[in-house]
Design a protein around this motif. Structure first.
Motif, PDB file in Angstrom:
ATOM      1  N   GLN A 148       0.761  -1.247  -0.034  1.00 18.13           N
ATOM      2  CA  GLN A 148       0.125   0.236   0.008  1.00 18.13           C
ATOM      3  C   GLN A 148       0.774   1.240   0.012  1.00 18.13           C
ATOM      4  O   GLN A 148       1.989   1.280   0.646  1.00 18.13           O
ATOM      5  N   PRO A 149       0.660   2.339  -0.675  1.00 18.91           N
ATOM      6  CA  PRO A 149       1.308   3.355  -0.778  1.00 18.91           C
ATOM      7  C   PRO A 149       1.314   3.991   0.689  1.00 18.91           C
ATOM      8  O   PRO A 149       0.631   3.758   1.473  1.00 18.91           O
ATOM      9  N   PRO A 150       2.624   4.347   1.080  1.00 21.26           N
ATOM     10  CA  PRO A 150       2.921   4.904   2.323  1.00 21.26           C
ATOM     11  C   PRO A 150       2.258   6.121   2.764  1.00 21.26           C
ATOM     12  O   PRO A 150       2.685   7.226   2.796  1.00 21.26           O
ATOM     13  N   VAL A 151       0.546   6.028   3.064  1.00 22.84           N
ATOM     14  CA  VAL A 151       0.168   7.191   3.526  1.00 22.84           C
ATOM     15  C   VAL A 151      -0.794   7.208   4.854  1.00 22.84           C
ATOM     16  O   VAL A 151      -1.714   7.787   5.049  1.00 22.84           O
ATOM     17  N   ARG A 152      -0.050   6.113   5.480  1.00 21.21           N
ATOM     18  CA  ARG A 152      -0.860   5.811   6.824  1.00 21.21           C
ATOM     19  C   ARG A 152      -0.445   6.931   7.756  1.00 21.21           C
ATOM     20  O   ARG A 152       0.529   7.381   8.020  1.00 21.21           O
ATOM     21  N   ALA A 153      -1.390   7.591   8.441  1.00 23.51           N
ATOM     22  CA  ALA A 153      -1.063   8.592   9.314  1.00 23.51           C
ATOM     23  C   ALA A 153      -0.501   7.875  10.671  1.00 23.51           C
ATOM     24  O   ALA A 153      -0.998   6.951  11.339  1.00 23.51           O
ATOM     25  N   ARG A 154       0.726   8.694  11.123  1.00 25.01           N
ATOM     26  CA  ARG A 154       0.976   8.012  12.332  1.00 25.01           C
ATOM     27  C   ARG A 154       1.596   9.503  12.952  1.00 25.01           C
ATOM     28  O   ARG A 154       1.494  10.609  12.804  1.00 25.01           O
ATOM     29  N   ALA A 155       1.714   9.332  14.330  1.00 29.21           N
ATOM     30  CA  ALA A 155       2.014  10.318  15.437  1.00 29.21           C
ATOM     31  C   ALA A 155       3.698  10.811  14.984  1.00 29.21           C
ATOM     32  O   ALA A 155       4.331   9.998  14.574  1.00 29.21           O
ATOM     33  N   VAL A 156       3.816  12.211  15.247  1.00 30.55           N
ATOM     34  CA  VAL A 156       5.160  12.568  14.854  1.00 30.55           C
ATOM     35  C   VAL A 156       5.800  12.834  16.444  1.00 30.55           C
ATOM     36  O   VAL A 156       5.167  13.336  17.252  1.00 30.55           O
ATOM     37  N   TYR A 157       7.039  12.726  16.356  1.00 32.30           N
ATOM     38  CA  TYR A 157       7.910  12.578  17.689  1.00 32.30           C
ATOM     39  C   TYR A 157       9.190  13.682  17.587  1.00 32.30           C
ATOM     40  O   TYR A 157      10.228  12.952  17.814  1.00 32.30           O
ATOM     41  N   PRO A 158       8.959  14.822  17.170  1.00 35.53           N
ATOM     42  CA  PRO A 158      10.312  15.612  17.242  1.00 35.53           C
ATOM     43  C   PRO A 158      10.631  15.640  18.677  1.00 35.53           C
ATOM     44  O   PRO A 158      10.286  15.526  19.724  1.00 35.53           O
ATOM     45  N   LYS A 159      12.255  15.822  18.709  1.00 34.71           N
ATOM     46  CA  LYS A 159      12.983  15.784  19.926  1.00 34.71           C
ATOM     47  C   LYS A 159      12.691  17.280  20.744  1.00 34.71           C
ATOM     48  O   LYS A 159      12.402  18.274  19.816  1.00 34.71           O
TER      49      LYS A 159
END
Length: 176
Positions: free
Chosen positions: A152-163
């Motif tokens: 599947q195209p990589p379009v799944r929403a995921r959480a972002v964890y900036p430092k």
């Protein structure tokens, strides 16, 4: 409170995001981006992936979310003319970044549980034949090109964890 996220979904039966470059180093801005149903190419002279690319001296990066439905021991096989690299998650599992005729390279066995795994394959074409294929097999499944269903195209929403303290985080960051 804060800014809202927006995203776009794609229709169709899946596939991989293909980014094509006008160089052999998978560098810079892609000159062609599209959804390919699978990584299963054998470009004949004088064809290449499509305009504005020619038949030689190009590279590609395919990315996808690979859905594993059944736990098993998977072997991934690339067939390429010329160089190829394959990552499953953060692990480089095939590395043959050299000029070569159409050659198969198999990963070590990957014991995978059901779930979604990020997959990335990079390829370059120098001159002559141009082949790029990605297959898999298990002890219970014969070798086959990985089809669009599990890819599947990589379009799944995921959480972002900036430092903490990160500044100028790019807006096109890969969400994880």
């Amino acid at each position: 409170a804060g800014e809202g996220w927006s995203f776009t979904t794609t229709g169709g039966g899946g596939g991989v995001k293909g980014e094509y470059f006008n160089n052999m180093t998978v560098a810079g801005t892609p000159v062609l981006t599209r959804i390919d149903p699978a990584i299963d190419f054998s470009w004949a002279d004088p064809a290449g992936p499509g305009a504005p690319l020619g038949q030689d001296s190009f590279s590609a990066r395919w990315t996808a979310d690979l859905e594993i439905a059944i736990a098993d021991a998977y072997t991934f096989i690339t067939t390429s003319d010329d160089g190829v690299r394959l990552w499953l998650g953060d692990d480089l599992i095939v590395d043959s970044w050299v000029d070569q005729g159409a050659t198969d390279h198999a990963s070590k066995v990957q014991t995978l549980e059901p779930g979604i795994y990020p997959l990335r394959m990079e390829y370059y074409e120098n001159t002559g034949g141009a082949v790029a294929q990605l297959s898999w097999q298990t002890p219970f499944m014969a070798r086959q090109v990985i089809p669009a269903g599990p890819l599947q195209p990589p379009v799944r929403a995921r959480a972002v964890y900036p430092k903490n303290g990160d500044a100028n985080v790019p807006q096109d960051v890969t969400l994880m």
